[in-house]
Structure formats: structure tokens, C-alpha cells
Design a protein around this motif. Sequence first.
Motif, PDB file in Angstrom:
ATOM      1  N   TYR A   5       0.833  -1.202   0.000  1.00  0.00           N
ATOM      2  CA  TYR A   5       0.000   0.000   0.000  1.00  0.00           C
ATOM      3  C   TYR A   5       0.865   1.247   0.000  1.00  0.00           C
ATOM      4  CZ  TYR A   5      -3.170   3.638   1.492  1.00  0.00           C
ATOM      5  OH  TYR A   5      -3.878   4.809   1.573  1.00  0.00           O
ATOM      6  N   LEU A   6       1.890   1.268   0.823  1.00  0.00           N
ATOM      7  CA  LEU A   6       2.777   2.417   0.916  1.00  0.00           C
ATOM      8  C   LEU A   6       3.492   2.659  -0.405  1.00  0.00           C
ATOM      9  CD1 LEU A   6       3.936   4.635   2.667  1.00  0.00           C
ATOM     10  CD2 LEU A   6       5.665   3.026   3.478  1.00  0.00           C
ATOM     11  N   ALA A   7       3.991   1.614  -1.036  1.00  0.00           N
ATOM     12  CA  ALA A   7       4.670   1.751  -2.326  1.00  0.00           C
ATOM     13  C   ALA A   7       3.702   2.254  -3.384  1.00  0.00           C
ATOM     14  CB  ALA A   7       5.277   0.419  -2.745  1.00  0.00           C
ATOM     15  N   SER A   8       2.477   1.761  -3.348  1.00  0.00           N
ATOM     16  CA  SER A   8       1.465   2.206  -4.303  1.00  0.00           C
ATOM     17  C   SER A   8       1.125   3.676  -4.094  1.00  0.00           C
ATOM     18  CB  SER A   8       0.213   1.345  -4.157  1.00  0.00           C
ATOM     19  OG  SER A   8      -0.783   1.776  -5.042  1.00  0.00           O
ATOM     20  N   ALA A   9       0.980   4.094  -2.840  1.00  0.00           N
ATOM     21  CA  ALA A   9       0.677   5.498  -2.538  1.00  0.00           C
ATOM     22  C   ALA A   9       1.820   6.401  -2.969  1.00  0.00           C
ATOM     23  CB  ALA A   9       0.395   5.660  -1.051  1.00  0.00           C
ATOM     24  N   GLN A  10       3.050   5.970  -2.726  1.00  0.00           N
ATOM     25  CA  GLN A  10       4.194   6.781  -3.119  1.00  0.00           C
ATOM     26  C   GLN A  10       4.279   6.916  -4.633  1.00  0.00           C
ATOM     27  OE1 GLN A  10       7.366   4.735  -1.095  1.00  0.00           O
ATOM     28  NE2 GLN A  10       7.249   6.101   0.672  1.00  0.00           N
ATOM     29  N   SER A  11       4.013   5.846  -5.370  1.00  0.00           N
ATOM     30  CA  SER A  11       4.074   5.947  -6.826  1.00  0.00           C
ATOM     31  C   SER A  11       2.940   6.817  -7.355  1.00  0.00           C
ATOM     32  CB  SER A  11       4.076   4.565  -7.482  1.00  0.00           C
ATOM     33  OG  SER A  11       2.891   3.865  -7.172  1.00  0.00           O
ATOM     34  N   ALA A  12       1.766   6.755  -6.728  1.00  0.00           N
ATOM     35  CA  ALA A  12       0.656   7.628  -7.134  1.00  0.00           C
ATOM     36  C   ALA A  12       1.029   9.082  -6.875  1.00  0.00           C
ATOM     37  CB  ALA A  12      -0.622   7.253  -6.390  1.00  0.00           C
ATOM     38  N   ASP A  13       1.651   9.359  -5.723  1.00  0.00           N
ATOM     39  CA  ASP A  13       2.114  10.718  -5.428  1.00  0.00           C
ATOM     40  C   ASP A  13       3.103  11.195  -6.477  1.00  0.00           C
ATOM     41  OD1 ASP A  13       0.553  10.919  -3.161  1.00  0.00           O
ATOM     42  OD2 ASP A  13       2.208  10.579  -1.751  1.00  0.00           O
ATOM     43  N   GLN A  14       4.024  10.327  -6.865  1.00  0.00           N
ATOM     44  CA  GLN A  14       5.018  10.695  -7.875  1.00  0.00           C
ATOM     45  C   GLN A  14       4.352  10.970  -9.215  1.00  0.00           C
ATOM     46  OE1 GLN A  14       8.145  11.491  -7.342  1.00  0.00           O
ATOM     47  NE2 GLN A  14       8.376  12.012  -9.494  1.00  0.00           N
ATOM     48  N   ARG A  15       3.373  10.154  -9.592  1.00  0.00           N
ATOM     49  CA  ARG A  15       2.660  10.369 -10.855  1.00  0.00           C
ATOM     50  C   ARG A  15       1.916  11.701 -10.822  1.00  0.00           C
ATOM     51  NH1 ARG A  15       1.496   4.623 -10.402  1.00  0.00           N
ATOM     52  NH2 ARG A  15      -0.503   5.171  -9.480  1.00  0.00           N
ATOM     53  N   LEU A  16       1.299  12.034  -9.681  1.00  0.00           N
ATOM     54  CA  LEU A  16       0.598  13.315  -9.561  1.00  0.00           C
ATOM     55  C   LEU A  16       1.582  14.482  -9.645  1.00  0.00           C
ATOM     56  CD1 LEU A  16      -2.250  12.901  -6.921  1.00  0.00           C
ATOM     57  CD2 LEU A  16      -2.471  13.566  -9.319  1.00  0.00           C
ATOM     58  N   LYS A  17       2.749  14.339  -9.065  1.00  0.00           N
ATOM     59  CA  LYS A  17       3.772  15.390  -9.156  1.00  0.00           C
ATOM     60  C   LYS A  17       4.203  15.592 -10.607  1.00  0.00           C
ATOM     61  CE  LYS A  17       5.668  14.905  -4.531  1.00  0.00           C
ATOM     62  NZ  LYS A  17       6.777  14.432  -3.710  1.00  0.00           N
ATOM     63  N   GLU A  18       4.387  14.494 -11.337  1.00  0.00           N
ATOM     64  CA  GLU A  18       4.764  14.580 -12.752  1.00  0.00           C
ATOM     65  C   GLU A  18       3.643  15.199 -13.576  1.00  0.00           C
ATOM     66  OE1 GLU A  18       5.951  10.592 -13.746  1.00  0.00           O
ATOM     67  OE2 GLU A  18       7.705  10.697 -12.421  1.00  0.00           O
ATOM     68  N   ALA A  19       2.392  14.809 -13.293  1.00  0.00           N
ATOM     69  CA  ALA A  19       1.240  15.384 -14.001  1.00  0.00           C
ATOM     70  C   ALA A  19       1.154  16.877 -13.712  1.00  0.00           C
ATOM     71  CB  ALA A  19      -0.053  14.678 -13.581  1.00  0.00           C
ATOM     72  N   ARG A  20       1.340  17.257 -12.456  1.00  0.00           N
ATOM     73  CA  ARG A  20       1.272  18.672 -12.082  1.00  0.00           C
ATOM     74  C   ARG A  20       2.324  19.481 -12.842  1.00  0.00           C
ATOM     75  NH1 ARG A  20      -0.503  21.343  -6.967  1.00  0.00           N
ATOM     76  NH2 ARG A  20       0.216  23.480  -7.165  1.00  0.00           N
ATOM     77  N   LYS A  21       3.510  18.958 -12.956  1.00  0.00           N
ATOM     78  CA  LYS A  21       4.587  19.652 -13.682  1.00  0.00           C
ATOM     79  C   LYS A  21       4.185  19.879 -15.145  1.00  0.00           C
ATOM     80  CE  LYS A  21       9.525  19.384 -14.556  1.00  0.00           C
ATOM     81  NZ  LYS A  21      10.755  18.599 -14.362  1.00  0.00           N
ATOM     82  N   ALA A  22       3.626  18.859 -15.778  1.00  0.00           N
ATOM     83  CA  ALA A  22       3.194  18.980 -17.178  1.00  0.00           C
ATOM     84  C   ALA A  22       2.029  19.970 -17.304  1.00  0.00           C
ATOM     85  CB  ALA A  22       2.784  17.609 -17.719  1.00  0.00           C
ATOM     86  N   ILE A  23       1.092  19.932 -16.364  1.00  0.00           N
ATOM     87  CA  ILE A  23      -0.065  20.827 -16.397  1.00  0.00           C
ATOM     88  C   ILE A  23       0.365  22.268 -16.160  1.00  0.00           C
ATOM     89  CG2 ILE A  23      -2.174  21.427 -15.128  1.00  0.00           C
ATOM     90  CD1 ILE A  23      -2.568  18.298 -14.866  1.00  0.00           C
ATOM     91  N   GLU A  24       1.263  22.491 -15.223  1.00  0.00           N
ATOM     92  CA  GLU A  24       1.776  23.844 -14.986  1.00  0.00           C
ATOM     93  C   GLU A  24       2.456  24.393 -16.240  1.00  0.00           C
ATOM     94  OE1 GLU A  24       4.135  23.217 -11.456  1.00  0.00           O
ATOM     95  OE2 GLU A  24       2.485  23.861 -10.147  1.00  0.00           O
ATOM     96  N   ALA A  25       3.213  23.557 -16.940  1.00  0.00           N
ATOM     97  CA  ALA A  25       3.874  23.985 -18.178  1.00  0.00           C
ATOM     98  C   ALA A  25       2.845  24.328 -19.249  1.00  0.00           C
ATOM     99  CB  ALA A  25       4.832  22.903 -18.673  1.00  0.00           C
ATOM    100  N   SER A  26       1.811  23.505 -19.370  1.00  0.00           N
ATOM    101  CA  SER A  26       0.767  23.768 -20.363  1.00  0.00           C
ATOM    102  C   SER A  26       0.014  25.042 -20.027  1.00  0.00           C
ATOM    103  CB  SER A  26      -0.203  22.583 -20.417  1.00  0.00           C
ATOM    104  OG  SER A  26      -1.192  22.796 -21.395  1.00  0.00           O
TER     105      SER A  26
END
Length: 138
Positions: A5-26
Motif C-alpha cells: 500500500y505504501l509503495a502504491s501510494a508513493q508511486s501515485a504521489d510521484q505520478r501526480l507530481k509529474e502530471a502537475r509539472k506537465a499541467i503547470e507547463a501547459s
Amino acid sequence: MEVTYLASAQSADQRLKEARKAIEASNAIYADLANKNDGSILTRYTDDACLFPPNAAPVCGKENMARFFKDGPKVHTRFIIQHLYGDGQTFVTEESYYEMTDMKGNKIDDGKVVVIWKKTKDGWKMHRDMFSSNHPSK
């Protein structure tokens, strides 16, 4: 089980951080694309995207959206992301505030935005875009 669960939550957090970076750029180039009046803003949207502008019917599809943006006002818009929800893998929802100024820097509007972003083969694209002013219509 906790480790999974912890590994899954951390990877979801990382994916959201990456998505946020792309959205901020757009978001940072959105107004510039709109100001070109050449339809290039449509590259920020999915092929089956819809706009939900205030005081108007939904605007869906590239052709209708091109008409919506054509000859729009020349403005600078800044988006400030408040919240980003989702799995960061297929869809995320952005809640933002916007501030709009004329080309001389005079504030002309501010409001809120809710965008559903879809991950495509070409990266994150706006799929549904709803926005409205914080001020009464004139």
C-alpha cells in the motif's frame, strides 16, 4: 500488505507530481497560444474535448472550439493550481484560480477553473474545461 500500500501510494504521489509539472507547463503557455488566433491553442486539448464557458452552452469538438477562440481578446492569463486529484496515470482533475490582465498589465478579471486532464500518447491534454469569473456578468 502495508508495504504494498505504501509503495502504491508513493508511486501515485510521484505520478501526480509529474502530471502537475506537465499541467503547470501547459497552463503557462495557454494564453500565448490563445493570443495567436491561429488555432494553436487546440493542441492543449484532446480531440473530443469540451469547453464549459460561463453563461453559454458547452462547446465541444475542435471545429467548434476553434470558432470559440477565434478573434478572442488579447490577454495575459495566469493559472494558480489549488488542488490536483486523480491517479496521475490516466485522468487528473485540476482546481485552479486564474488572474487575467490586458496586454498592458491591468487586471480585468479573476475566477476559477476546473479542468479534467487526460493522459494521451502526446502527453497531458485538457479533456473538459470549465471556467467562470468571480464577478457578476456585465
